[in-house]
Write a protein that holds these residues in place. Structure first.
Motif, PDB file in Angstrom:
ATOM      1  N   VAL A  85       0.881  -1.167   0.000  1.00 45.12           N
ATOM      2  CA  VAL A  85       0.000   0.000   0.000  1.00 45.12           C
ATOM      3  C   VAL A  85       0.920   1.218   0.000  1.00 45.12           C
ATOM      4  CG1 VAL A  85      -1.762   1.257   1.287  1.00 45.12           C
ATOM      5  CG2 VAL A  85      -1.797  -1.237   1.254  1.00 45.12           C
ATOM      6  N   VAL A  86       0.701   2.118  -0.953  1.00 40.16           N
ATOM      7  CA  VAL A  86       1.578   3.271  -1.138  1.00 40.16           C
ATOM      8  C   VAL A  86       0.765   4.547  -0.995  1.00 40.16           C
ATOM      9  CG1 VAL A  86       3.206   4.392  -2.707  1.00 40.16           C
ATOM     10  CG2 VAL A  86       2.960   1.902  -2.743  1.00 40.16           C
ATOM     11  N   ALA A  87       1.285   5.492  -0.198  1.00 37.65           N
ATOM     12  CA  ALA A  87       0.620   6.780  -0.018  1.00 37.65           C
ATOM     13  C   ALA A  87       1.624   7.900  -0.265  1.00 37.65           C
ATOM     14  CB  ALA A  87       0.065   6.905   1.394  1.00 37.65           C
ATOM     15  N   PRO A  88       1.269   8.871  -1.126  1.00 42.29           N
ATOM     16  CA  PRO A  88       2.163  10.011  -1.345  1.00 42.29           C
ATOM     17  C   PRO A  88       2.211  10.898  -0.097  1.00 42.29           C
ATOM     18  CG  PRO A  88       0.174  10.188  -2.687  1.00 42.29           C
ATOM     19  CD  PRO A  88       0.077   8.918  -1.936  1.00 42.29           C
ATOM     20  N   VAL A  89       3.366  11.513   0.124  1.00 39.20           N
ATOM     21  CA  VAL A  89       3.566  12.371   1.291  1.00 39.20           C
ATOM     22  C   VAL A  89       4.018  13.743   0.820  1.00 39.20           C
ATOM     23  CG1 VAL A  89       4.883  12.649   3.444  1.00 39.20           C
ATOM     24  CG2 VAL A  89       4.193  10.366   2.700  1.00 39.20           C
ATOM     25  N   ARG A  90       3.453  14.778   1.417  1.00 43.42           N
ATOM     26  CA  ARG A  90       3.881  16.146   1.115  1.00 43.42           C
ATOM     27  C   ARG A  90       5.271  16.375   1.693  1.00 43.42           C
ATOM     28  NH1 ARG A  90      -1.531  19.380   1.076  1.00 43.42           N
ATOM     29  NH2 ARG A  90      -0.220  21.219   1.106  1.00 43.42           N
ATOM     30  N   GLU A  91       5.914  17.442   1.262  1.00 45.54           N
ATOM     31  CA  GLU A  91       7.200  17.802   1.867  1.00 45.54           C
ATOM     32  C   GLU A  91       6.945  18.073   3.347  1.00 45.54           C
ATOM     33  OE1 GLU A  91      10.804  21.077   1.572  1.00 45.54           O
ATOM     34  OE2 GLU A  91       9.200  21.114   0.075  1.00 45.54           O
ATOM     35  N   LEU A  92       7.739  17.420   4.200  1.00 46.80           N
ATOM     36  CA  LEU A  92       7.511  17.520   5.648  1.00 46.80           C
ATOM     37  C   LEU A  92       7.964  18.868   6.204  1.00 46.80           C
ATOM     38  CD1 LEU A  92       8.472  13.916   6.810  1.00 46.80           C
ATOM     39  CD2 LEU A  92       6.231  14.817   6.189  1.00 46.80           C
ATOM     40  N   GLY A  93       7.486  19.174   7.410  1.00 47.01           N
ATOM     41  CA  GLY A  93       7.790  20.436   8.061  1.00 47.01           C
ATOM     42  C   GLY A  93       8.704  20.274   9.262  1.00 47.01           C
ATOM     43  N   PRO A  94       8.153  20.345  10.478  1.00 47.16           N
ATOM     44  CA  PRO A  94       8.999  20.367  11.678  1.00 47.16           C
ATOM     45  C   PRO A  94       9.732  19.043  11.906  1.00 47.16           C
ATOM     46  CG  PRO A  94       6.676  20.221  12.287  1.00 47.16           C
ATOM     47  CD  PRO A  94       6.725  20.434  10.809  1.00 47.16           C
ATOM     48  N   ALA A  95      10.904  19.172  12.507  1.00 47.79           N
ATOM     49  CA  ALA A  95      11.663  17.980  12.900  1.00 47.79           C
ATOM     50  C   ALA A  95      10.934  17.314  14.064  1.00 47.79           C
ATOM     51  CB  ALA A  95      13.082  18.363  13.298  1.00 47.79           C
ATOM     52  N   GLY A  96      11.066  16.004  14.165  1.00 47.26           N
ATOM     53  CA  GLY A  96      10.425  15.263  15.253  1.00 47.26           C
ATOM     54  C   GLY A  96       9.912  13.922  14.768  1.00 47.26           C
ATOM     55  N   THR A  97       9.101  13.285  15.610  1.00 48.23           N
ATOM     56  CA  THR A  97       8.579  11.960  15.310  1.00 48.23           C
ATOM     57  C   THR A  97       7.286  12.060  14.508  1.00 48.23           C
ATOM     58  OG1 THR A  97       9.568  11.062  17.314  1.00 48.23           O
ATOM     59  CG2 THR A  97       7.797   9.782  16.320  1.00 48.23           C
ATOM     60  N   TYR A  98       7.243  11.343  13.397  1.00 46.92           N
ATOM     61  CA  TYR A  98       6.066  11.266  12.539  1.00 46.92           C
ATOM     62  C   TYR A  98       5.463   9.860  12.670  1.00 46.92           C
ATOM     63  CZ  TYR A  98       7.117  15.706  10.323  1.00 46.92           C
ATOM     64  OH  TYR A  98       7.321  17.036  10.093  1.00 46.92           O
ATOM     65  N   THR A  99       4.142   9.788  12.704  1.00 43.75           N
ATOM     66  CA  THR A  99       3.437   8.516  12.817  1.00 43.75           C
ATOM     67  C   THR A  99       2.673   8.237  11.535  1.00 43.75           C
ATOM     68  OG1 THR A  99       3.177   8.830  15.201  1.00 43.75           O
ATOM     69  CG2 THR A  99       1.739   7.206  14.157  1.00 43.75           C
ATOM     70  N   VAL A 100       2.909   7.059  10.980  1.00 45.78           N
ATOM     71  CA  VAL A 100       2.167   6.607   9.804  1.00 45.78           C
ATOM     72  C   VAL A 100       1.080   5.669  10.323  1.00 45.78           C
ATOM     73  CG1 VAL A 100       2.287   5.376   7.608  1.00 45.78           C
ATOM     74  CG2 VAL A 100       4.265   6.709   8.407  1.00 45.78           C
ATOM     75  N   GLY A 101      -0.146   6.173  10.384  1.00 44.99           N
ATOM     76  CA  GLY A 101      -1.275   5.353  10.809  1.00 44.99           C
ATOM     77  C   GLY A 101      -1.952   4.772   9.587  1.00 44.99           C
ATOM     78  N   TYR A 102      -2.295   3.486   9.646  1.00 45.06           N
ATOM     79  CA  TYR A 102      -2.937   2.865   8.486  1.00 45.06           C
ATOM     80  C   TYR A 102      -4.108   2.006   8.927  1.00 45.06           C
ATOM     81  CZ  TYR A 102      -0.293  -1.314   9.810  1.00 45.06           C
ATOM     82  OH  TYR A 102       0.229  -2.377  10.498  1.00 45.06           O
ATOM     83  N   ARG A 103      -5.005   1.815   7.991  1.00 41.49           N
ATOM     84  CA  ARG A 103      -6.120   0.878   8.130  1.00 41.49           C
ATOM     85  C   ARG A 103      -6.370   0.333   6.740  1.00 41.49           C
ATOM     86  NH1 ARG A 103     -11.919   0.750   7.968  1.00 41.49           N
ATOM     87  NH2 ARG A 103     -12.722  -0.676   9.534  1.00 41.49           N
ATOM     88  N   VAL A 104      -6.038  -0.951   6.541  1.00 43.33           N
ATOM     89  CA  VAL A 104      -6.205  -1.569   5.232  1.00 43.33           C
ATOM     90  C   VAL A 104      -7.232  -2.685   5.334  1.00 43.33           C
ATOM     91  CG1 VAL A 104      -3.849  -1.004   4.518  1.00 43.33           C
ATOM     92  CG2 VAL A 104      -4.319  -3.232   5.545  1.00 43.33           C
ATOM     93  N   LEU A 105      -7.795  -3.038   4.194  1.00 47.76           N
ATOM     94  CA  LEU A 105      -8.765  -4.123   4.159  1.00 47.76           C
ATOM     95  C   LEU A 105      -8.041  -5.402   3.754  1.00 47.76           C
ATOM     96  CD1 LEU A 105     -11.717  -4.750   4.619  1.00 47.76           C
ATOM     97  CD2 LEU A 105     -12.101  -4.402   2.191  1.00 47.76           C
ATOM     98  N   SER A 106      -8.001  -6.334   4.689  1.00 54.01           N
ATOM     99  CA  SER A 106      -7.351  -7.615   4.457  1.00 54.01           C
ATOM    100  C   SER A 106      -8.067  -8.365   3.343  1.00 54.01           C
ATOM    101  CB  SER A 106      -7.403  -8.417   5.762  1.00 54.01           C
ATOM    102  OG  SER A 106      -6.756  -9.645   5.645  1.00 54.01           O
ATOM    103  N   ASN A 107      -7.381  -9.276   2.712  1.00 54.38           N
ATOM    104  CA  ASN A 107      -7.971 -10.030   1.614  1.00 54.38           C
ATOM    105  C   ASN A 107      -9.164 -10.867   2.077  1.00 54.38           C
ATOM    106  OD1 ASN A 107      -7.882 -10.269  -1.127  1.00 54.38           O
ATOM    107  ND2 ASN A 107      -6.410 -11.929  -1.153  1.00 54.38           N
TER     108      ASN A 107
END
Length: 175
Positions: A85-107
């Motif tokens: 699963v691929v998601a485009p990301v904008r140019e990031l801003g502040p330094a620090g921890t980023y969280t990639v939250g996902y919810r996908v539909l299993s087969n």
């Protein structure tokens, strides 16, 4: 007595053998950026790799990149490429921890939520995206929405108890 042991063993084997379907949900096996990665430049996309193909379709899968200040940085439609699963990301801003939250539909049709974190070590010049409309739903907060386990436990106890009662009644010698 041998019948009681045989029936009890058969009941336990049937209960344990039936638990295999719950293991069919997709499992995250890798990500880019990787869990805990330290990046000096933000990624252009987030790629999540699962052990099985993910269902594709409009609205099935969501991926949100949330910055250290709670702003959103995902910048477009989520794509499904087989097990990824691929998601485009904008140019990031502040330094620090980023969280990639996902919810996908299993087969198998069940939603699979989760998260991956990475750290941006040098601030970027990006501007955040508007918050998605579904950002406050419980599924985004890690709840799976699946059936609770307690009915299965109660059912298992009832099946084992019935098996033992039948074994004891049928196992008595006729006089």
């Amino acid at each position: 007595m041998k019948r009681v042991i045989a029936v009890a063993a058969l009941a336990v084997a049937a209960l344990l053998g039936g638990a295999g379907t719950a293991l069919a949900h997709n499992v995250l096996v890798g990500s880019d950026p990787a869990e805990g990665a330290q990046l000096s430049v933000g990624p252009r996309e987030v790629r999540l790799t699962f052990d099985q193909p993910v269902r594709s379709g409009a609205g099935y899968n969501t991926v949100n990149v949330v910055g250290p200040d709670g702003t959103y940085w995902t910048g477009g439609e989520v794509r499904v490429e087989g097990n990824e699963v691929v998601a485009p990301v904008r140019e990031l801003g502040p330094a620090g921890t980023y969280t990639v939250g996902y919810r996908v539909l299993s087969n198998d049709g069940h939603p699979v939520p989760g998260k991956v974190t990475f750290t941006l070590t040098q601030a970027g010049n990006g501007t955040p995206a508007p918050a998605p409309q579904d950002a406050g739903q419980p599924e985004q907060q890690g709840e799976s929405g699946g059936m609770p386990v307690w009915p299965w436990i109660v059912g298992a106890v009832v099946v084992v108890a019935l098996g033992l009662v039948l074994a004891l009644r049928l196992g008595k010698p006729k006089a």
